[in-house]
Design a protein around this motif. Structure first.
Motif, PDB file in Angstrom:
ATOM      1  N   VAL A  19       0.838  -1.197   0.000  1.00 20.68           N
ATOM      2  CA  VAL A  19       0.000   0.000   0.000  1.00 20.68           C
ATOM      3  C   VAL A  19       0.874   1.247   0.000  1.00 20.68           C
ATOM      4  CG1 VAL A  19      -0.225  -0.215   2.527  1.00 20.68           C
ATOM      5  CG2 VAL A  19      -1.795   1.290   1.268  1.00 20.68           C
ATOM      6  N   MET A 281      -9.773   3.050  -3.062  1.00 23.57           N
ATOM      7  CA  MET A 281     -10.662   3.548  -2.014  1.00 23.57           C
ATOM      8  C   MET A 281     -10.956   5.037  -2.200  1.00 23.57           C
ATOM      9  SD  MET A 281     -10.164   3.540   2.150  1.00 23.57           S
ATOM     10  CE  MET A 281     -10.829   1.897   2.460  1.00 23.57           C
ATOM     11  N   ALA A 297     -12.095  -1.347   3.205  1.00 24.23           N
ATOM     12  CA  ALA A 297     -10.777  -1.812   2.760  1.00 24.23           C
ATOM     13  C   ALA A 297     -10.813  -3.302   2.455  1.00 24.23           C
ATOM     14  CB  ALA A 297      -9.726  -1.504   3.819  1.00 24.23           C
ATOM     15  N   PHE A 312      -2.705  -1.619  -3.058  1.00 27.50           N
ATOM     16  CA  PHE A 312      -3.787  -0.846  -2.449  1.00 27.50           C
ATOM     17  C   PHE A 312      -3.417   0.631  -2.457  1.00 27.50           C
ATOM     18  CE2 PHE A 312      -6.606   0.964   0.615  1.00 27.50           C
ATOM     19  CZ  PHE A 312      -7.737   0.156   0.623  1.00 27.50           C
ATOM     20  N   LEU A 330      -5.503   2.688   8.315  1.00 25.43           N
ATOM     21  CA  LEU A 330      -5.746   2.056   7.016  1.00 25.43           C
ATOM     22  C   LEU A 330      -4.537   1.240   6.577  1.00 25.43           C
ATOM     23  CD1 LEU A 330      -7.361   1.621   4.388  1.00 25.43           C
ATOM     24  CD2 LEU A 330      -6.312   3.739   3.534  1.00 25.43           C
ATOM     25  N   VAL A 334      -4.503  -2.798   5.917  1.00 26.86           N
ATOM     26  CA  VAL A 334      -4.125  -3.446   4.655  1.00 26.86           C
ATOM     27  C   VAL A 334      -3.005  -4.464   4.884  1.00 26.86           C
ATOM     28  CG1 VAL A 334      -3.147  -3.071   2.357  1.00 26.86           C
ATOM     29  CG2 VAL A 334      -4.881  -1.499   3.257  1.00 26.86           C
TER      30      VAL A 334
END
Length: 339
Positions: A19, A281, A297, A312, A330, A334
């Protein structure tokens, strides 16, 4: 070096979904605001030590899997011959927008080592200090051209479309110089040390599929093909891409970056395994309760397993007053996710 991001770009197996976050170095971070208080935005972009510092900040604070060079997509346009200013709370403005063939003739294709040495020096500093991959970037030719034609941001891109439709030779002449500059700029970033590049087509979604195919895609494809020859992964991000993701994924990039306006499952289906996928997202979800962040998520992560590889990210840049704690949450979510 944590190479999870690079392996996902190539569609290789990873232990977890990597991510990073578009605009992860920016106004939502108190540490960034502290640096920014001492200088204007353009000065920050052109001061290698400080640009490197703010590039590294989110890596240390958030534990993301990649850093993205702190700069701006309009830096090359300034060196092509336009007078660039950033107005507080109003965004970028060009004092001499491109509207005529004489305007185009005055532009020059940049020589990065001479014109933007501060960008290349920032990259060299970052490669010495980072333990995650460094992403370089540029605006896609169509997106950069819209700023040059409009003189800044636009809601409907009327001036750009008038030039496209009424004066196609002028428009195509501009696109030729912008495309050559973009290839030169990104190639120089790779030589300086970036390990992946992202091409931002932030305004391609303002075009119909037919117009995108005619006026934007050929230049983007040309840039992607040139950068693929350098051997680094190429990400092509198209904002508001729901109507054109199938076309855009044919540009030849390693990764297709998609916004939140298309369901990730549909985007993966449209791509047909040609690329890995990045996204998607809605940035506004980071203002939500953590229970909802986890839920949304997880939906994206589960859908991403059907792709060749999944990175991501948000569907566009993080917003300026986003709660930092939610962003950290977040990233941790992830990293911890298991199917």
């Amino acid at each position: 070096m944590n190479d999870t991001f690079l392996r996902a770009c190539k569609g290789e197996r990873t232990d977890y979904t990597p991510v990073w976050i578009m605009r992860q170095a920016g106004r939502y971070l108190p540490e960034y605001r502290k640096v920014r208080a001492d200088m204007d935005f353009l000065t920050l972009c052109k001061t290698p030590e400080k640009a490197a510092e703010v590039t590294i900040q989110p890596v240390n604070i958030l534990s993301v899997d990649a850093a993205i060079l702190f700069s701006d997509i309009l830096i090359p346009a300034e060196k092509m011959g336009l007078k660039l200013r950033f107005l507080e709370n109003k965004g970028p403005k060009f004092g001499n927008p491109v509207r005529t063939i004489n305007d185009v003739k005055k532009l020059r294709v940049i020589v990065p080592d001479e014109d933007v040495p501060y960008v290349l020096e920032t990259i060299k500093i970052l490669r010495r200090e980072l333990k995650v991959p460094l992403i370089g970037f540029a605006g896609a030719p169509y997106t950069l051209a819209t700023y040059m034609i409009e003189g800044g941001s636009s809601k409907n891109f009327l001036t750009t479309k008038k030039l496209m439709y009424a004066e196609p030779k002028i428009y195509m002449s501009l696109m030729e110089k912008v495309t050559e500059t973009t290839i030169a700029y990104l190639s120089a970033q790779v030589r300086a040390g970036v390990q992946a590049v992202q091409l931002f087509d932030s305004w391609a979604g303002a075009l119909s599929p037919t117009d995108y195919k005619t006026y934007a895609f050929p230049s983007a494809e040309r840039v992607v093909k040139a950068l693929k020859q350098t051997g680094v992964p190429v990400i092509y991000f198209v904002n508001d891409c729901a109507g054109i993701v199938d076309l855009a994924s044919g540009a030849g990039s390693d990764v297709m970056g998609v916004c939140w306006r298309i369901d990730l499952k549909k985007a993966i289906s449209a791509i047909k395994g040609r690329t890995s996928i990045q996204g998607n997202m809605d940035p506004c979800l980071l203002y939500s309760p953590k229970s909802l962040i986890v839920k949304e998520a997880a939906k994206i992560l589960k859908k991403g397993t059907a792709a060749r590889g999944h990175i991501f990210n948000l569907g566009h840049g993080i917003l300026p007053d986003t709660p930092v704690d939610n962003v950290k949450f977040l990233v941790d979510t992830v990293h911890a996710w298991k199917q």
